[in-house]
Design a protein around this motif. Structure first.
Motif, short mmCIF file in Angstrom:
data_model
loop_
_atom_site.label_atom_id
_atom_site.label_comp_id
_atom_site.label_asym_id
_atom_site.label_seq_id
_atom_site.Cartn_x
_atom_site.Cartn_y
_atom_site.Cartn_z
N SER A 1 0.77 -1.15 -0.11
CA SER A 1 0.05 0.15 -0.13
C SER A 1 0.80 1.33 -0.14
O SER A 1 1.99 1.27 0.48
CB SER A 1 -0.83 0.13 1.17
N PHE A 2 0.44 2.35 -0.36
CA PHE A 2 1.21 3.63 -0.47
C PHE A 2 0.26 4.82 -0.03
O PHE A 2 -1.01 5.06 -0.45
CB PHE A 2 1.36 3.94 -2.13
N GLU A 3 0.61 5.21 1.12
CA GLU A 3 -0.07 6.58 1.75
C GLU A 3 0.45 7.75 1.00
O GLU A 3 1.72 8.13 1.12
CB GLU A 3 0.32 6.41 3.18
N CYS A 4 -0.61 8.20 0.24
CA CYS A 4 0.08 9.36 -0.66
C CYS A 4 -0.51 10.70 -0.08
O CYS A 4 -0.37 11.90 -0.83
CB CYS A 4 -0.29 9.26 -2.03
N THR A 5 -1.47 10.75 0.86
CA THR A 5 -1.98 11.85 1.33
C THR A 5 -1.44 12.92 2.31
O THR A 5 -1.54 14.13 2.44
CB THR A 5 -3.43 11.48 1.65
N GLY A 6 -0.74 12.36 3.12
CA GLY A 6 -0.05 12.83 4.25
C GLY A 6 -1.09 13.06 5.45
O GLY A 6 -0.87 13.99 6.63
N VAL A 7 -2.30 12.48 5.49
CA VAL A 7 -3.34 12.65 6.51
C VAL A 7 -2.77 11.59 7.71
O VAL A 7 -2.85 10.46 7.44
CB VAL A 7 -4.79 12.28 6.04
N SER A 8 -2.70 12.19 8.83
CA SER A 8 -2.03 11.31 9.91
C SER A 8 -2.77 9.96 10.25
O SER A 8 -2.11 9.22 10.56
CB SER A 8 -2.03 12.19 11.05
N THR A 9 -4.29 10.09 10.18
CA THR A 9 -5.10 9.16 10.56
C THR A 9 -4.87 7.80 9.46
O THR A 9 -5.08 6.69 9.90
CB THR A 9 -6.38 9.42 10.65
N LEU A 10 -4.31 8.15 8.34
CA LEU A 10 -4.43 7.08 7.15
C LEU A 10 -2.93 6.31 7.45
O LEU A 10 -2.62 5.38 6.68
CB LEU A 10 -4.20 7.76 5.92
N LEU A 11 -2.08 6.55 8.35
CA LEU A 11 -0.66 5.87 8.43
C LEU A 11 -0.99 4.57 8.71
O LEU A 11 -0.79 3.56 8.36
CB LEU A 11 0.17 6.60 9.50
N SER A 12 -1.82 4.32 9.81
CA SER A 12 -2.38 2.90 10.53
C SER A 12 -3.33 2.60 9.26
O SER A 12 -3.09 1.11 9.25
CB SER A 12 -3.01 3.04 11.80
N GLU A 13 -4.09 3.17 8.71
CA GLU A 13 -5.17 2.69 7.74
C GLU A 13 -4.56 1.94 6.73
O GLU A 13 -4.49 0.78 6.11
CB GLU A 13 -6.11 3.75 7.32
N SER A 14 -3.43 2.70 6.16
CA SER A 14 -2.76 2.21 5.01
C SER A 14 -1.91 0.73 5.27
O SER A 14 -1.65 -0.31 4.51
CB SER A 14 -1.69 3.13 4.25
N LEU A 15 -1.31 0.81 6.77
CA LEU A 15 -0.81 -0.46 7.15
C LEU A 15 -1.68 -1.58 7.36
O LEU A 15 -1.33 -2.72 6.99
CB LEU A 15 -0.05 -0.26 8.57
N GLU A 16 -2.80 -1.08 7.82
CA GLU A 16 -4.01 -2.15 8.22
C GLU A 16 -4.53 -2.82 6.89
O GLU A 16 -5.00 -3.99 6.92
CB GLU A 16 -5.04 -1.67 9.05
N ALA A 17 -4.38 -2.03 5.72
CA ALA A 17 -4.93 -2.51 4.58
C ALA A 17 -3.95 -3.53 3.84
O ALA A 17 -4.25 -4.28 2.95
CB ALA A 17 -5.02 -1.39 3.55
N THR A 18 -2.83 -4.07 4.47
CA THR A 18 -1.93 -5.00 3.83
C THR A 18 -1.95 -6.26 4.55
O THR A 18 -2.62 -6.30 5.68
CB THR A 18 -0.38 -4.38 3.85
N LYS A 19 -1.50 -7.13 3.95
CA LYS A 19 -1.69 -8.52 4.72
C LYS A 19 -0.94 -8.88 5.82
O LYS A 19 0.26 -8.24 5.87
CB LYS A 19 -1.15 -9.80 3.59
N ILE A 20 -1.27 -9.30 7.08
CA ILE A 20 -0.57 -9.70 7.90
C ILE A 20 0.81 -10.53 7.56
O ILE A 20 0.44 -11.40 6.61
CB ILE A 20 -1.18 -10.36 9.24
N GLY A 21 1.80 -10.50 8.29
CA GLY A 21 3.11 -11.07 8.19
C GLY A 21 3.81 -10.49 6.84
O GLY A 21 4.99 -10.50 7.23
N THR A 22 3.29 -10.14 5.75
CA THR A 22 3.94 -9.90 4.55
C THR A 22 3.82 -8.37 3.96
O THR A 22 4.49 -7.90 3.10
CB THR A 22 3.90 -10.99 3.57
N GLY A 23 2.72 -7.86 4.47
CA GLY A 23 2.29 -6.64 3.75
C GLY A 23 3.30 -5.58 3.82
O GLY A 23 4.09 -5.42 4.81
#
Length: 368
Positions: A259-281
Motif C-alpha cells: 500500500s502507498f500512503e500518498c495523502t499526508g493525512v495522519s490517521t491514514l498511516l495506520s489505515e494504509s498499514l492495516e490494509a496490507t496482509k499480515i506477516g508480509t504486507g
C-alpha cells in the motif's frame, strides 16, 4: 545581480509576488531562467512551517527551465541546457550511492534548511535573505541552484510534463518501482489519487501488479485513476467501514501486498498499514503533511507488516530520474491527465483556489 519577480511568503501571511534580487551563480552553481513550474502539496505545507520555519521563503520546487549562466567549476552543464530541479543529489561515490540500497546521497543530501550547500542564499529582498523550501525556488523568473541538484533533460520535452516529473509524479512512481519493488501479480492499494498517488498507480502497473485499488474521497478521481491503471476504486465516504476493511473486502479478506500512503493525512498511516496482509504486507509512506509526530496503531505493525518511509520515491537523481524523464518525453505516461489548470505568475493566489476544486490535479504556473 539581477532583479526578478518571485513568489514569496512569511509564516501566517498570504503569498505575494515581489521583485527580488538574484545573485550570479557561484563556482559550482547554475542560474536558471524558469519556463514553467507547478504546485506540489509540499509548497502549501511550507507556508505553514514545514519542512523548516525559516522565513521569508521563496516557494516552488517543481519546474523546468533553461540555464542562463554557470559557475566556473561546472563542467557537465552549459548555458542553454534545459533542466529540471531535484531536491536531492547523487554523487555516485558516497557509501549510500555506491550501495544502491538508497537514494539518500550523503554528499548532496536534502537541504532541510532552505539554504544552498554553503549555507547561504542567492536571493534577497530589500537586503533581507530569502530561503528556499529545499534546494531551489521554481516559482521565480530566475533561480540559482547548485549544479548537483538539477538534471538535464531533452529540450523538446513538454514543459508541463517535465515539471510534473521533477517531483510529485516521480515520487509516486519511484515508490512502486524502487522502494516497494512491487512484484508481478500482486495486489496494491493507493491512498490518495493526486499526482503522487497516480504515479504510484502507473508505477505498480508497469511493475506487473494485477490488482490496483485506488482510494480517494473525491469521486472525480475515479476516472483519473482508471487512466493511470487502477482496477478498483474506493470512496470511503460511501461506507461506514474503514478504508482498510474495504480494501480487504476487495482482496478476499487478506488485504493488499503493498500500500502507498500518498495523502499526508495522519490517521491514514495506520489505515494504509492495516490494509496490507499480515506477516508480509508492506506500506510505503510518501505523503507529507505538517505533523511531525504521527499516530500508529500497535497491532497494525505488530503483526509482521513492514512500514517504510520514502524520500523522492527512492529515486536516484541521475540514474533513475533520467529514465523517467525519457519515458515522459516519449509519452509513455498519460501525464496530460495531470494537467488540469494553469495560471500566470501574477495570478498565483488564483492557483490556491483552483486546488480546492474537485477536478483539479495539477496547476501549472506559466512564467512571463
Amino acid at each position: 545581480m539581477s532583479k526578478t519577480s518571485e513568489i514569496i511568503t512569511c509564516k501566517g501571511k498570504p503569498v505575494t509576488v515581489e521583485e527580488i534580487q538574484v545573485d550570479p551563480p557561484k563556482a559550482t552553481e547554475v542560474r536558471v531562467k524558469m519556463l514553467c513550474a507547478s504546485i506540489c502539496s509540499t509548497d502549501i505545507s511550507s507556508t505553514k512551517g514545514f519542512p523548516h520555519t525559516n522565513f521569508p521563503i521563496a516557494l516552488g520546487h517543481e519546474g523546468v527551465g533553461i540555464i542562463e549562466s554557470v559557475g566556473d567549476q561546472v563542467t557537465n552543464l552549459k548555458e542553454g541546457d534545459v533542466v529540471i530541479p531535484t531536491y536531492i543529489g547523487e554523487c555516485q561515490e558516497c557509501e549510500n550511492c555506491v550501495s544502491e540500497k538508497t537514494n539518500l546521497c550523503m554528499t548532496y543530501p536534502v537541504r532541510w534548511t532552505g539554504l544552498m550547500p554553503d549555507n547561504t542564499s542567492r536571493m534577497s529582498i530589500r537586503g533581507e535573505r530569502i530561503y528556499h523550501i529545499f534546494s531551489c525556488a521554481t516559482w521565480s523568473e530566475y533561480m540559482v541552484s547548485d549544479a548537483n541538484y538539477v538534471l538535464k533533460v531533452d529540450p523538446t520535452i513538454d514543459r508541463a510534463h517535465a515539471s510534473f516529473i521533477s517531483c510529485g509524479f516521480s515520487t509516486g512512481f519511484g515508490a512502486a518501482w524502487k522502494e516497494a519493488k512491487v512484484e508481478s501479480g500482486s495486489t496494491v492499494a493507493v491512498f490518495g489519487l493526486g499526482a503522487v498517488g497516480l504515479g504510484a498507480v502507473i508505477g505498480s502497473k508497469m511493475q506487473g501488479a494485477s490488482r490496483i485499488i485506488g482510494i480517494d474521497t473525491n469521486e472525480n478521481k475515479r476516472a483519473k485513476g482508471e487512466a493511470f491503471g487502477i482496477t478498483d476504486f474506493i470512496n470511503p465516504g460511501d461506507s461506514n467501514k474503514s478504508a482498510s476493511e474495504l480494501v480487504k473486502e476487495l482482496s478476499g479478506g487478506m488485504g493488499a501486498d503493498y500500500s502507498f500512503e500518498c495523502t499526508g493525512v495522519s490517521t491514514l498511516l495506520s489505515e494504509s498499514l492495516e490494509a496490507t496482509k499480515i506477516g508480509t504486507g508492506k506500506a510505503i509512506v510518501i505523503g507529507v503533511g505538517i505533523e511531525i509526530t504521527l499516530p500508529l496503531g500497535l497491532f497494525a505493525i505488530l503483526l509482521g507488516r513492514t512500514l517504510k518511509g520514502s524520500v523522492f520515491g527512492g529515486l536516484r537523481a541521475i540514474s533513475d530520474l533520467s529514465i523517467l524523464a525519457d519515458k515522459g518525453h516519449k509519452k509513455e505516461f498519460p501525464l496530460q491527465e495531470l494537467f488540469t489548470h494553469e495560471v500566470t505568475l501574477a495570478d498565483i493566489n488564483k492557483a490556491f483556489e483552483l486546488l480546492k476544486q474537485p477536478n483539479c490535479v495539477k496547476v501549472v504556473i506559466n512564467m512571463p
